[in-house]
Structure formats: structure tokens, C-alpha cells
Design an enzyme around this catalytic site. Structure first.
Site, PDB file in Angstrom:
ATOM      1  N   ALA A  43      29.825  90.155  -2.339  1.00  0.00           N
ATOM      2  CA  ALA A  43      29.579  90.551  -0.953  1.00  0.00           C
ATOM      3  C   ALA A  43      29.909  92.033  -0.822  1.00  0.00           C
ATOM      4  CB  ALA A  43      30.472  89.733  -0.032  1.00  0.00           C
TER       5      ALA A  43
ATOM      6  N   GLY B 152      30.171  86.752  -4.544  1.00  0.00           N
ATOM      7  CA  GLY B 152      28.875  86.262  -4.065  1.00  0.00           C
ATOM      8  C   GLY B 152      27.779  86.351  -5.113  1.00  0.00           C
TER       9      GLY B 152
ATOM     10  N   GLU C  90      28.222  83.327  -7.077  1.00  0.00           N
ATOM     11  CA  GLU C  90      27.813  82.202  -6.236  1.00  0.00           C
ATOM     12  C   GLU C  90      26.292  82.125  -6.095  1.00  0.00           C
ATOM     13  OE1 GLU C  90      30.587  83.585  -3.211  1.00  0.00           O
ATOM     14  OE2 GLU C  90      31.467  81.583  -3.152  1.00  0.00           O
TER      15      GLU C  90
ATOM     16  N   GLU D 237      37.680  86.960  -5.365  1.00  0.00           N
ATOM     17  CA  GLU D 237      38.047  87.045  -3.941  1.00  0.00           C
ATOM     18  C   GLU D 237      39.550  86.982  -3.721  1.00  0.00           C
ATOM     19  OE1 GLU D 237      35.747  85.061  -5.218  1.00  0.00           O
ATOM     20  OE2 GLU D 237      33.893  85.195  -4.060  1.00  0.00           O
TER      21      GLU D 237
HETATM   22  N1  COA Z   1      30.946  95.861  -2.170  1.00  0.00           N
HETATM   23  C1  COA Z   1      30.700  97.114  -1.767  1.00  0.00           C
HETATM   24  N2  COA Z   1      30.548  98.156  -2.622  1.00  0.00           N
HETATM   25  C2  COA Z   1      30.646  97.877  -3.931  1.00  0.00           C
HETATM   26  C3  COA Z   1      30.900  96.587  -4.420  1.00  0.00           C
HETATM   27  C4  COA Z   1      31.066  95.537  -3.475  1.00  0.00           C
HETATM   28  N3  COA Z   1      31.284  94.272  -3.826  1.00  0.00           N
HETATM   29  N4  COA Z   1      30.948  96.637  -5.770  1.00  0.00           N
HETATM   30  C5  COA Z   1      30.731  97.925  -6.114  1.00  0.00           C
HETATM   31  N5  COA Z   1      30.544  98.668  -4.998  1.00  0.00           N
HETATM   32  C6  COA Z   1      30.284 100.118  -4.913  1.00  0.00           C
HETATM   33  C7  COA Z   1      31.530 100.934  -5.138  1.00  0.00           C
HETATM   34  O1  COA Z   1      32.295 101.033  -3.947  1.00  0.00           O
HETATM   35  C8  COA Z   1      30.924 102.256  -5.560  1.00  0.00           C
HETATM   36  O2  COA Z   1      30.443 102.915  -4.422  1.00  0.00           O
HETATM   37  P1  COA Z   1      30.609 104.526  -4.278  1.00  0.00           P
HETATM   38  O3  COA Z   1      29.851 105.098  -5.454  1.00  0.00           O
HETATM   39  O4  COA Z   1      29.971 104.829  -2.966  1.00  0.00           O
HETATM   40  O5  COA Z   1      32.075 104.787  -4.365  1.00  0.00           O
HETATM   41  C9  COA Z   1      29.719 101.812  -6.383  1.00  0.00           C
HETATM   42  O6  COA Z   1      29.406 100.504  -5.970  1.00  0.00           O
HETATM   43  C10 COA Z   1      29.973 101.788  -7.860  1.00  0.00           C
HETATM   44  O7  COA Z   1      31.117 101.016  -8.081  1.00  0.00           O
HETATM   45  P2  COA Z   1      32.188 101.335  -9.223  1.00  0.00           P
HETATM   46  O8  COA Z   1      33.401 100.506  -8.956  1.00  0.00           O
HETATM   47  O9  COA Z   1      32.369 102.816  -9.358  1.00  0.00           O
HETATM   48  O10 COA Z   1      31.376 100.810 -10.502  1.00  0.00           O
HETATM   49  P3  COA Z   1      31.940 100.288 -11.885  1.00  0.00           P
HETATM   50  O11 COA Z   1      30.725 100.077 -12.736  1.00  0.00           O
HETATM   51  O12 COA Z   1      33.027 101.167 -12.403  1.00  0.00           O
HETATM   52  O13 COA Z   1      32.611  98.860 -11.567  1.00  0.00           O
HETATM   53  C11 COA Z   1      32.657  96.657 -10.591  1.00  0.00           C
HETATM   54  C12 COA Z   1      31.814  97.782 -11.178  1.00  0.00           C
HETATM   55  C13 COA Z   1      31.672  95.575 -10.163  1.00  0.00           C
HETATM   56  C14 COA Z   1      33.622  96.072 -11.653  1.00  0.00           C
HETATM   57  C15 COA Z   1      33.493  97.161  -9.391  1.00  0.00           C
HETATM   58  O14 COA Z   1      32.633  97.916  -8.534  1.00  0.00           O
HETATM   59  C16 COA Z   1      34.121  96.068  -8.569  1.00  0.00           C
HETATM   60  O15 COA Z   1      35.149  95.533  -8.935  1.00  0.00           O
HETATM   61  N6  COA Z   1      33.486  95.686  -7.422  1.00  0.00           N
HETATM   62  C17 COA Z   1      34.014  94.719  -6.513  1.00  0.00           C
HETATM   63  C18 COA Z   1      33.813  93.318  -7.051  1.00  0.00           C
HETATM   64  C19 COA Z   1      34.363  92.256  -6.109  1.00  0.00           C
HETATM   65  O16 COA Z   1      35.540  92.199  -5.827  1.00  0.00           O
HETATM   66  N7  COA Z   1      33.460  91.373  -5.633  1.00  0.00           N
HETATM   67  C20 COA Z   1      33.811  90.288  -4.786  1.00  0.00           C
HETATM   68  C21 COA Z   1      33.656  90.640  -3.370  1.00  0.00           C
HETATM   69  S1  COA Z   1      34.152  89.313  -2.313  1.00  0.00           S
END
Ligand code: COA
Length: 259
Positions: free
Chosen positions: A66, A110, A113, A133
Site C-alpha cells: 500500500a 498489499g 496480498e 505491516e
Molecule cells: N509506499 C509509498 N512509497 C513507497 C513504498 C510504499 N509502500 N515503497 C517504496 N516507496 C517509495 C519510496 O518512498 C521512494 O520514494 P522517493 O524516491 O520519493 O523517496 C521510492 O519508492 C523508492 O523507494 P526506496 O526505498 O528508495 O527503494 P529501494 O529499492 O531501496 O527499496 C523497498 C525498496 C520496497 C524495500 C522499500 O521501498 C520499502 O521497504 N518499501 C516499503 C515496503 C512496505 O513496508 N510495504 C508494506 C506497506 S503496508
């Protein structure tokens, strides 16, 4: 139809829905969720579509969950409103035809999911799965606490949900979360090959088969078996059954019409 956050194309009876926010790791914001539902509505009755494949744009993510940015200022009441009405995970699960998640990177929260709501999960070795989450002080809310234990068992599901750990494609495959694991370079071709081979079958039979298996997850065995019998008889009444049986006996390829 064009979309702000999706690419949708149909080739050889396979529709591919690509979530196209690679700079945000294809996170599911409100627009993506609404557009996926709209895309499924547009595909549902198309006779030239046999299978729907979901994937993410870019090399890094299938869907990173999400859109966490949307959570920051939301009240519980507002969150309840967001979660009422048509929900993308349930719409994917209820889509009548076969669906495949082609997982090309992070499938978190998500994203995991959405993959769980699909019928088959094909993943690249470099894919990453998790329900993180818990790290946000939350629990999965897109079906993860229900579909994950049904698919891989309660203990394995709880391990992922309670730790928030992210596992690689190989481990997800061992857990039963991934059905087909392939090398990264082969993900696209292998998935599309499978999708085309499924899409070549009778649309009627595909939809009845999916409905019968769905009943296995909902109903007690005796009811599920009774339901299967009725769906088998429905398939028996189709033009495609007559054509499929005739083609076998005449030693030729069937020409299914989806009726
Ligand atoms: N929601 C909103 N933005 C997200 C996102 C999410 N779930 N996942 C990644 N992004 C955004 C980051 O904020 C970043 O935005 P910015 O460039 O404007 O700062 C961009 O995507 C790139 O993310 P980044 O973390 O730099 O990429 P990465 O390749 O190093 O890492 C992930 C990728 C997926 C491991 C990491 O982004 C992450 O942990 N995301 C959240 C995952 C999560 O908790 N999901 C469950 C949500 S309930």
C-alpha cells in the site's frame, strides 16, 4: 482505454496489467487500486481474453505494498471508508477467469496480498515476498491474514506476518507461496508461455474449474463435491465440451468458441 498508473495490453488472448509507478516501487495508491478494478471490469466480458497476468513496471518491484504516504494523516474512520465498497484484492480473487501474478521484484504487504489473490504465482528468483505491516504497527489488511494461511498453513503464515521478514523467491517457493520459480531472465517468457497455454483452453471450462476450486476453500468437503458435480454437468452442456471430445476422437486440435 488508457490509465494513469497502469499499462494494459492484450496479446494472443493474454491480458497483461502492468502497475506502472516504478519510481514508487509500484505502491498501491488509490488511483492504482481504482484503475485495477476498472481494468478488470473492461476485460471481464471480452471474448478475446482468456487469462489476466499482473506484473510491475521496472526491475525492482512487483508491488511494494500500500502507498504508505496515504496512511500518515488518515483517521480510523477515513480508513474504514477506504476499505468499504469494492476492494482490489477481492475483485482480483473474484475475477471469473484465470489470473497469474508474474512477480518480478518486491511483493510486500498489499503486493504480496495481490499476488495471493491471483490463481497462480510465478516468480523470479530475485523476487522478494513479505507481509511487513507489523513494522508499521499494523496488520495485513488486504487478505493476508486469511489467504496466506489457507495457501501455506497457519504457522508459516504467522511466521511471515509476526516477524515482518522478507523472503527471497527460493524460500517463497519452498513455503508454497510461489507456484513456479524461474530464473530472472526467463520470467516474462515462461509466464506468458503458461498464460497462452491456459488461454487456449475452453473459456467455459476454465471459469468452471476456477469456480470449483474456489468452492474447495469455502465449503465443507461434501458440499464442495456436490458443487463440483453440478459444475461438471454445466461443462458437459457446453459447445466446447462437444468440440473438445470430437477433436480428440478425430485426432485434431480443438477449436473452442467459449460457449
Ligand atoms: N509506499 C509509498 N512509497 C513507497 C513504498 C510504499 N509502500 N515503497 C517504496 N516507496 C517509495 C519510496 O518512498 C521512494 O520514494 P522517493 O524516491 O520519493 O523517496 C521510492 O519508492 C523508492 O523507494 P526506496 O526505498 O528508495 O527503494 P529501494 O529499492 O531501496 O527499496 C523497498 C525498496 C520496497 C524495500 C522499500 O521501498 C520499502 O521497504 N518499501 C516499503 C515496503 C512496505 O513496508 N510495504 C508494506 C506497506 S503496508
Amino acid at each position: 482505454m488508457t490509465y494513469e498508473t497502469l499499462l494494459v495490453d492484450v496479446v494472443e488472448r493474454v491480458a497483461t496489467i502492468t502497475i506502472n509507478r516504478p519510481d514508487k516501487r509500484n505502491a498501491l495508491n488509490a488511483t492504482v487500486r481504482h484503475e485495477i478494478i476498472a481494468a478488470l471490469d473492461a476485460l471481464r466480458d471480452r471474448s478475446d481474453v482468456g487469462v489476466v497476468v499482473f506484473t510491475g513496471a521496472g526491475k525492482k518491484a512487483f508491488i511494494a505494498g500500500a502507498d504508505i504516504g496515504e496512511f500518515a494523516e488518515r483517521t480510523p474512520l477515513e480508513q474504514r471508508e477506504v476499505m468499504q465498497g469494492r476492494r482490489v484484492f477481492d475483485e482480483v480473487a473474484a475475477y471469473p477467469g484465470p489470473t497469474i501474478a508474474m512477480v518480478n521484484g518486491y511483493a510486500l504487504g498489499g503486493g504480496c496480498e495481490l499476488a495471493l489473490a491471483c490463481d497462480i504465482r510465478v516468480a523470479a528468483r530475485s523476487a522478494r515476498f513479505g507481509q511487513p505491516e507489523i513494522r508499521l504497527g499494523l496488520i495485513p489488511g488486504g487478505g493476508g491474514t486469511q489467504r496466506l494461511p489457507r495457501l501455506i498453513g497457519a504457522g508459516r503464515a504467522l511466521r511471515l506476518i509476526l516477524t515482518g521478514d522478507v523472503v527471497d523467491g527460493e524460500e517463497a517457493w519452498r513455503l508454497g507461496l510461489v507456484d513456479v520459480l524461474v530464473d530472472d531472465a526467463e520470467l516474462h517468457n515462461r509466464t506468458l508461455e503458461m498464460a497462452r497455454s491456459i488461454a487456449a483452453h475452453s473459456t467455459v471450462a476454465l471459469r468452471l474449474a476456477k469456480a470449483a476450486v474456489a468452492a474447495a476453500l469455502e465449503a465443507p468437503l461434501s458440499q464442495g463435491l456436490a458443487h463440483e458435480r453440478e459444475l461438471f454437468i454445466t461443462a458437459f452442456g457446453s459447445d466446447d465440451r462437444r468440440e473438445g471430445v470430437a477433436a480428440f476422437l478425430e485426432k485434431r486440435a480443438p477449436r473452442f468458441t467459449g460457449r
